[in-house]
Design a protein around this motif. Structure first.
Motif, short mmCIF file in Angstrom:
data_model
loop_
_atom_site.label_atom_id
_atom_site.label_comp_id
_atom_site.label_asym_id
_atom_site.label_seq_id
_atom_site.Cartn_x
_atom_site.Cartn_y
_atom_site.Cartn_z
N LYS A 64 8.27 0.56 6.67
CA LYS A 64 6.92 0.01 6.51
C LYS A 64 6.90 -1.35 5.81
CE LYS A 64 4.94 3.74 8.19
NZ LYS A 64 4.31 3.71 9.54
N ILE A 65 7.88 -1.65 4.99
CA ILE A 65 7.80 -2.86 4.15
C ILE A 65 7.88 -4.14 5.00
CG2 ILE A 65 10.29 -3.01 3.73
CD1 ILE A 65 9.61 -3.84 0.84
N ASP A 66 7.11 -5.12 4.59
CA ASP A 66 7.12 -6.44 5.23
C ASP A 66 8.09 -7.32 4.44
OD1 ASP A 66 6.69 -8.92 6.32
OD2 ASP A 66 4.55 -9.02 5.85
N ILE A 67 9.20 -7.71 5.07
CA ILE A 67 10.18 -8.55 4.37
C ILE A 67 10.19 -9.98 4.94
CG2 ILE A 67 11.62 -6.58 3.76
CD1 ILE A 67 13.61 -7.52 5.95
N SER A 68 9.15 -10.32 5.66
CA SER A 68 9.12 -11.65 6.28
C SER A 68 9.10 -12.77 5.23
CB SER A 68 7.91 -11.78 7.20
OG SER A 68 6.69 -11.61 6.47
N SER A 69 8.65 -12.47 4.01
CA SER A 69 8.59 -13.50 2.97
C SER A 69 9.93 -13.70 2.27
CB SER A 69 7.54 -13.13 1.93
OG SER A 69 7.91 -11.95 1.23
N VAL B 165 14.25 -5.67 -4.19
CA VAL B 165 13.40 -4.82 -3.36
C VAL B 165 13.56 -3.37 -3.77
CG1 VAL B 165 12.86 -4.12 -1.00
CG2 VAL B 165 13.66 -6.46 -1.45
N PHE B 166 12.43 -2.73 -4.10
CA PHE B 166 12.40 -1.31 -4.44
C PHE B 166 11.58 -0.59 -3.36
CE2 PHE B 166 12.53 -3.71 -8.42
CZ PHE B 166 13.58 -3.12 -9.12
N THR B 167 12.20 0.33 -2.65
CA THR B 167 11.51 1.01 -1.56
C THR B 167 11.18 2.46 -1.92
OG1 THR B 167 13.69 1.46 -0.61
CG2 THR B 167 12.44 -0.41 0.29
N VAL B 168 10.32 3.05 -1.11
CA VAL B 168 9.87 4.43 -1.32
C VAL B 168 10.26 5.31 -0.13
CG1 VAL B 168 7.93 3.70 -2.74
CG2 VAL B 168 7.61 3.98 -0.28
N LYS B 169 10.20 6.61 -0.36
CA LYS B 169 10.39 7.62 0.69
C LYS B 169 11.68 7.43 1.49
CE LYS B 169 5.45 8.57 1.31
NZ LYS B 169 4.34 8.65 2.28
N GLU B 170 12.71 6.93 0.82
CA GLU B 170 14.00 6.79 1.50
C GLU B 170 14.55 8.14 1.89
OE1 GLU B 170 18.43 6.52 1.85
OE2 GLU B 170 17.20 7.71 0.47
N GLU B 171 14.37 9.13 1.02
CA GLU B 171 14.99 10.43 1.23
C GLU B 171 14.29 11.28 2.28
OE1 GLU B 171 17.75 10.89 0.08
OE2 GLU B 171 18.01 10.06 -1.93
N VAL B 172 13.18 10.83 2.81
CA VAL B 172 12.47 11.57 3.85
C VAL B 172 12.37 10.74 5.12
CG1 VAL B 172 11.20 13.12 2.34
CG2 VAL B 172 10.24 10.87 2.84
N GLY B 173 13.41 9.96 5.40
CA GLY B 173 13.44 9.23 6.66
C GLY B 173 13.33 7.73 6.53
N LEU B 174 13.66 7.17 5.36
CA LEU B 174 13.64 5.71 5.16
C LEU B 174 12.27 5.11 5.47
CD1 LEU B 174 17.06 4.81 6.88
CD2 LEU B 174 16.66 5.94 4.71
N SER C 221 0.81 -1.22 0.00
CA SER C 221 0.00 0.00 0.00
C SER C 221 0.85 1.27 0.00
CB SER C 221 -0.94 0.00 1.21
OG SER C 221 -0.20 -0.05 2.42
N CYS C 222 2.12 1.16 0.37
CA CYS C 222 3.03 2.31 0.35
C CYS C 222 3.71 2.48 -1.00
CB CYS C 222 4.10 2.16 1.43
SG CYS C 222 3.48 2.11 3.12
N TYR C 223 3.54 1.48 -1.89
CA TYR C 223 4.15 1.42 -3.22
C TYR C 223 5.57 0.86 -3.20
CZ TYR C 223 0.06 4.14 -4.34
OH TYR C 223 -1.23 4.58 -4.45
N ASN C 224 5.98 0.24 -2.08
CA ASN C 224 7.17 -0.60 -2.12
C ASN C 224 6.90 -1.78 -3.05
OD1 ASN C 224 8.84 0.66 0.02
ND2 ASN C 224 7.20 -0.02 1.39
N VAL C 225 7.93 -2.27 -3.72
CA VAL C 225 7.77 -3.38 -4.67
C VAL C 225 8.85 -4.44 -4.39
CG1 VAL C 225 7.81 -4.07 -7.10
CG2 VAL C 225 6.83 -1.85 -6.45
N ILE C 226 8.43 -5.70 -4.46
CA ILE C 226 9.37 -6.83 -4.41
C ILE C 226 9.17 -7.67 -5.66
CG2 ILE C 226 10.10 -8.91 -3.18
CD1 ILE C 226 9.10 -7.64 -0.60
N VAL C 227 10.25 -7.90 -6.40
CA VAL C 227 10.21 -8.74 -7.61
C VAL C 227 11.12 -9.94 -7.38
CG1 VAL C 227 10.57 -8.83 -10.10
CG2 VAL C 227 9.88 -6.67 -9.03
N ARG C 228 10.63 -11.11 -7.74
CA ARG C 228 11.42 -12.34 -7.60
C ARG C 228 11.73 -12.91 -8.99
NH1 ARG C 228 7.97 -11.93 -3.31
NH2 ARG C 228 8.83 -12.46 -1.25
#
Length: 478
Positions: A147-152, A133-142, A46-53
């Motif tokens: 927020k991303i769930d990396i448990s998988s 893993v592509f994350t968002v909002k890194e430049e405003v405080g990571l 929902s934050c627009y983080n993306v994981i591609v396998r």
């Protein structure tokens, strides 16, 4: 199209998509469509983080490897630039570098995204199972990494591609915290005649609030505070105090509108010239600055900040810590603790000062927080601390680091360097969310990131692309 040309084409595509922090949906959706078009497994939160396998390209490959970069960029542009943010960034080039015209480039971290896309699009690179893993909002405080769930994720070998010096492998980083001091401005009208003088700072370089904080660069917000204090014994009133910027960029734009008594005009101008000379002398070896002064027609009824607010703001800017406040005793030359004043803007009657605190020692970070709180308790209306993110501790035993360094030295016949960085890398979140993960951070040569002088080395892009392919090949055997 050659291998590295494919990387550059993806870099240009990513740059063409507006993607300032908080505006990553379009580039995130592009990544999702890109993966689906190639039949790859992809998830978007929902934050627009993306994981591609991507499945292993060789049989009996080693355990999965995670590649990671962030989608957002720090967007800044020069004063007077006609660039329209919504048009994206057009990548310019000369013989040695890629750069932008009057804006930041976004190579931080667009080049990492380009590398990842080129890997995903390849059919001839030996590699183990990949989790990208592509994350968002890194430049405003990571924020995305928080927020991303990396448990998988199954991989325990993690390669962050957000470093900016080829051949330097980062193995620890500072934690950070952001702060907003807010004044609920009150104004009054001046009954007597006043002459408006708008003072605008020109020429300051700006830069990264972590990497460049110890270089002696001028900070426009700090200098605005000093300028106002310099004029405190004169009957000068203030309106339109403005220094737009980012928490993680050294502020290089600043302006203030002064309302001056006609009989004091010459004296104020002399004081401004004196202040300009003082700042130029101080910055002569590290930066440059000049004052642009615009004089308006004398007027009555000018609206200015009340004397109370003018005093509180001026004294706050004078008292707040800025720059390096401590060096590490564990790693020679490493800045341990620092603070940056990044943005001072007014909206809906509220003046907001945005700051960034960094330290590789958590207790020192919180000491800075407490100092700010003491100042804020008596000098502003609201003080908010946010985006508290962890540092990344050095790991004594790291097979991934050992493999990465040996390969770099074999390929390029020069010594690699292991280092810590006084900046926020998302590695701290991966380290805390999945203890035991083996992490390194690397990347090509980038220069003057978060500023309009930002550029990336063409040669280094090629080097690190070759290196990444060979590293994945090596890790597919382990």
């Amino acid at each position: 199209m050659s291998d590295v040309e494919k990387v550059i084409s993806y870099f240009k595509k990513v740059c063409s998509i507006p993607r300032a922090s908080g505006d990553e949906k379009a580039v995130s959706d592009y990544i999702v469509d890109f993966a689906r078009d190639r039949g790859l497994d992809v998830t978007q939160d929902s934050c627009y983080n993306v994981i591609v396998r991507k499945p292993a390209a060789v049989p009996d490959a080693g355990e999965p490897v995670i590649l990671q970069g962030h989608l957002d960029m720090v967007y800044v542009k020069e004063n007077g630039s006609s660039h329209v943010y919504e048009n994206g960034i057009e990548v310019k080039e000369d013989d040695a570098y890629y750069y932008a015209d009057g804006t930041s480039l976004g190579s931080d971290n667009g080049i990492a995204v380009a590398y990842c896309l080129a890997v995903l699009d390849s059919d001839d690179i030996p590699h183990p199972d990949l989790e990208i893993v592509f994350t968002v909002k890194e430049e405003v405080g990571l924020v995305g990494a928080d927020k991303i769930d990396i448990s998988s994720l199954k991989g325990t070998r993690f390669i962050n591609l957000d470093s900016e010096e080829e051949g330097i492998f980062y193995t620890s980083c500072a934690g950070g915290l952001r702060c907003r001091m807010i004044w609920d401005l009150e104004t009054e009208k001046m009954e007597e005649e006043r002459v408006p003088l708008r003072v605008t700072f020109r020429g300051l370089a700006g830069g990264h609030s972590g990497i460049n904080i110890g270089m002696g660069l001028g900070n426009s917000i700090v200098l605005l505070g000093r300028l106002l204090y310099f004029l405190k014994d004169m009957q000068v009133r203030v309106n339109h105090l403005d220094a737009p910027g980012k928490a993680n960029a050294i502020a290089n734009n600043g302006s203030v509108c002064l309302y001056v008594k006609p009989e004091e005009l010459d004296e104020v101008k002399a004081k401004l010239a004196e202040a300009e000379k003082t700042f130029q002398t101080e910055l002569q070896y590290t930066d440059s600055i000049s004052f642009e002064i615009e004089e308006g027609a004398a007027q009555t009824g000018a609206e200015v900040y009340t004397a109370k607010y003018q005093k509180e703001i001026t004294e706050s800017l004078m008292l707040l810590p800025y720059g390096v406040s401590g060096y590490s005793f564990a790693i020679d030359g490493l800045i341990e603790t620092s603070m940056n004043l990044g943005s001072l803007t007014c909206e809906d009657g509220k003046l907001t000062l945005l700051m960034s605190l960094r330290s590789s020692v958590a207790s020192q970070k919180y000491m800075l927080r407490d100092k700010i709180q003491i100042i804020a308790d008596s000098k502003c209306d609201t003080c908010i601390f946010e985006s508290d993110y962890p540092g990344w501790q050095y790991r004594k035993d790291s097979p991934l680091r050992d493999t990465a360094i040996a390969l770099y030295e074999k390929l390029f016949h020069k010594k690699a360097e292991v280092a810590a960085i006084h900046a926020g890398l998302e590695c701290g979140y991966w380290d805390s969310k999945k203890p035991g993960m083996d992490i390194i951070s690397t990347g090509p040569d980038l220069f003057d990131v978060h500023s309009t002088k930002e550029k990336v080395s063409k040669e280094s892009i090629g080097h690190m692309w070759l290196y990444l392919k060979e590293l994945l090949k090596e890790l597919s055997k382990a």
